[in-house]
Enzyme design. Structure first.
Site, PDB file in Angstrom:
ATOM      1  N   LYS A   1       0.838  -1.218   0.000  1.00  9.63           N
ATOM      2  CA  LYS A   1       0.000   0.000   0.000  1.00  9.63           C
ATOM      3  C   LYS A   1       0.866   1.259   0.000  1.00  9.63           C
ATOM      4  O   LYS A   1       0.626   2.184  -0.751  1.00  9.63           O
ATOM      5  CB  LYS A   1      -0.863   0.090   1.272  1.00  9.63           C
ATOM      6  CG  LYS A   1      -1.930  -0.918   1.440  1.00  9.63           C
ATOM      7  CD  LYS A   1      -2.830  -0.574   2.610  1.00  9.63           C
ATOM      8  CE  LYS A   1      -2.159  -0.440   3.961  1.00  9.63           C
ATOM      9  NZ  LYS A   1      -1.583  -1.642   4.536  1.00  9.63           N
TER      10      LYS A   1
ATOM     11  N   ARG B   1      11.552  -1.504  11.449  1.00 12.83           N
ATOM     12  CA  ARG B   1      10.537  -0.859  12.273  1.00 12.83           C
ATOM     13  C   ARG B   1      10.342  -1.620  13.575  1.00 12.83           C
ATOM     14  O   ARG B   1      10.432  -2.844  13.602  1.00 12.83           O
ATOM     15  CB  ARG B   1       9.208  -0.836  11.510  1.00 12.83           C
ATOM     16  CG  ARG B   1       9.015   0.441  10.745  1.00 12.83           C
ATOM     17  CD  ARG B   1       7.826   0.431   9.881  1.00 12.83           C
ATOM     18  NE  ARG B   1       6.603  -0.089  10.483  1.00 12.83           N
ATOM     19  CZ  ARG B   1       5.424  -0.025   9.883  1.00 12.83           C
ATOM     20  NH1 ARG B   1       5.329   0.530   8.694  1.00 12.83           N
ATOM     21  NH2 ARG B   1       4.346  -0.517  10.449  1.00 12.83           N
TER      22      ARG B   1
ATOM     23  N   ARG C   1      -9.093   1.634   9.236  1.00 13.16           N
ATOM     24  CA  ARG C   1      -8.641   0.290   9.599  1.00 13.16           C
ATOM     25  C   ARG C   1      -9.705  -0.450  10.401  1.00 13.16           C
ATOM     26  O   ARG C   1      -9.527  -1.618  10.727  1.00 13.16           O
ATOM     27  CB  ARG C   1      -7.381   0.395  10.439  1.00 13.16           C
ATOM     28  CG  ARG C   1      -6.108   0.043   9.692  1.00 13.16           C
ATOM     29  CD  ARG C   1      -4.974   0.102  10.690  1.00 13.16           C
ATOM     30  NE  ARG C   1      -3.794  -0.583  10.287  1.00 13.16           N
ATOM     31  CZ  ARG C   1      -2.760   0.003   9.692  1.00 13.16           C
ATOM     32  NH1 ARG C   1      -2.803   1.260   9.359  1.00 13.16           N
ATOM     33  NH2 ARG C   1      -1.682  -0.691   9.425  1.00 13.16           N
TER      34      ARG C   1
ATOM     35  N   ARG D   1      -0.738  -8.046  13.872  1.00 13.53           N
ATOM     36  CA  ARG D   1      -1.252  -7.042  12.933  1.00 13.53           C
ATOM     37  C   ARG D   1      -2.038  -7.700  11.794  1.00 13.53           C
ATOM     38  O   ARG D   1      -3.061  -7.177  11.350  1.00 13.53           O
ATOM     39  CB  ARG D   1      -0.091  -6.199  12.383  1.00 13.53           C
ATOM     40  CG  ARG D   1       0.403  -5.172  13.418  1.00 13.53           C
ATOM     41  CD  ARG D   1       1.847  -4.783  13.204  1.00 13.53           C
ATOM     42  NE  ARG D   1       2.096  -4.180  11.921  1.00 13.53           N
ATOM     43  CZ  ARG D   1       3.270  -4.273  11.273  1.00 13.53           C
ATOM     44  NH1 ARG D   1       4.280  -4.953  11.777  1.00 13.53           N
ATOM     45  NH2 ARG D   1       3.421  -3.679  10.126  1.00 13.53           N
TER      46      ARG D   1
ATOM     47  N   ARG E   1      11.586  -6.570   5.911  1.00 16.63           N
ATOM     48  CA  ARG E   1      11.475  -5.140   5.595  1.00 16.63           C
ATOM     49  C   ARG E   1      12.456  -4.270   6.386  1.00 16.63           C
ATOM     50  O   ARG E   1      12.547  -4.374   7.594  1.00 16.63           O
ATOM     51  CB  ARG E   1      10.043  -4.690   5.891  1.00 16.63           C
ATOM     52  CG  ARG E   1       9.779  -3.257   5.549  1.00 16.63           C
ATOM     53  CD  ARG E   1       8.323  -3.018   5.393  1.00 16.63           C
ATOM     54  NE  ARG E   1       7.631  -2.901   6.670  1.00 16.63           N
ATOM     55  CZ  ARG E   1       6.372  -2.491   6.763  1.00 16.63           C
ATOM     56  NH1 ARG E   1       5.681  -2.218   5.682  1.00 16.63           N
ATOM     57  NH2 ARG E   1       5.798  -2.401   7.930  1.00 16.63           N
TER      58      ARG E   1
END
Ligand code: AMP
Length: 202
Positions: A13, A152, A85, A163, A119
């Protein structure tokens, strides 16, 4: 143009919102970035939720977003990445603005985990890499400015799993509120962008 991107964490996204917003001349609003850019006591409050992989409370989140919408750069439109969300967020959003298009970027949970565990981002320019699929040329350093690449705080396996679970439970039901267009997010970045632009330019 006012567009919402919906997809599980790691679906691309953010990457697509950056590319597509440039192409359309609208602003990219990532509520995750909005939360991470806070400082002081507000940041402490935010971190007490997000580092563990929990959602920031709806009321507080919408207040921050409303403030963001008032900025000049939102006048031409926006791509919302990471909001709404939850169903209450979607309903609150509907009360303050119109929405032109909702794009769902679809990937499997297995692919989401593979992407999120690899990531890393440049701590200076924010450019994203993936140690599994798109590694930097020099280990630990950004190809663009040579700065350090960081993970992160919520890209740990327990937070990632939480999540993804939250996405299915809280975010996916939002799709019933909109007429959305589904794009296969497991194609190359260029192909996903092309598919999104095709929907938006129709
Ligand atoms: P993201 O960068 O979109 O993955 O968001 C990172 C984290 O910020 C999420 O896991 C949530 O904890 C929080 N967050 C981002 N957007 C929202 C939202 N719309 N509502 C509540 N929490 C959010």
């Amino acid at each position: 143009m006012k567009v919402i991107f919906i997809g599980v964490q790691g679906s691309g996204k953010g990457t697509q919102a950056k590319l597509v917003s440039k192409e359309l001349g609208v602003v990219h609003i990532s509520t995750g970035d909005l939360l991470r850019s806070a400082s002081g006591a507000l940041r402490k409050d935010i971190d007490s939720y997000i580092v563990k992989g929990n959602l920031y409370p709806d009321e507080k989140m919408i207040k921050l977003l409303e403030k963001r919408f008032k900025k000049e750069d939102c006048k031409k439109g926006w791509i919302l990445d990471g909001f709404p969300r939850t169903v209450p967020q979607a309903k609150m959003l509907g009360k303050i603005t119109e929405i032109d298009e909702v794009i769902e970027i679809d990937i499997t949970d297995k692919e989401a985990i593979r992407r999120l565990t690899g990531r890393v981002t440049c701590e200076k320019c924010g450019h994203g890499y993936n140690l599994n699929t798109m590694p930097p040329k020099v280990k630990g350093k950004c190809d663009i400015d040579g700065s350090k690449l960081v993970k992160r705080a919520d890209d740990t396996l327990p937070a990632i799993k939480k999540r993804i679970k939250t996405f299915h439970k809280e975010t996916e039901p939002i799709l019933e509120l909109y007429e959305s267009a589904k794009v296969n997010g497991e194609q190359s970045v260029g192909k996903v962008k092309k598919a999104i632009l095709k929907v938006l330019k129709q």
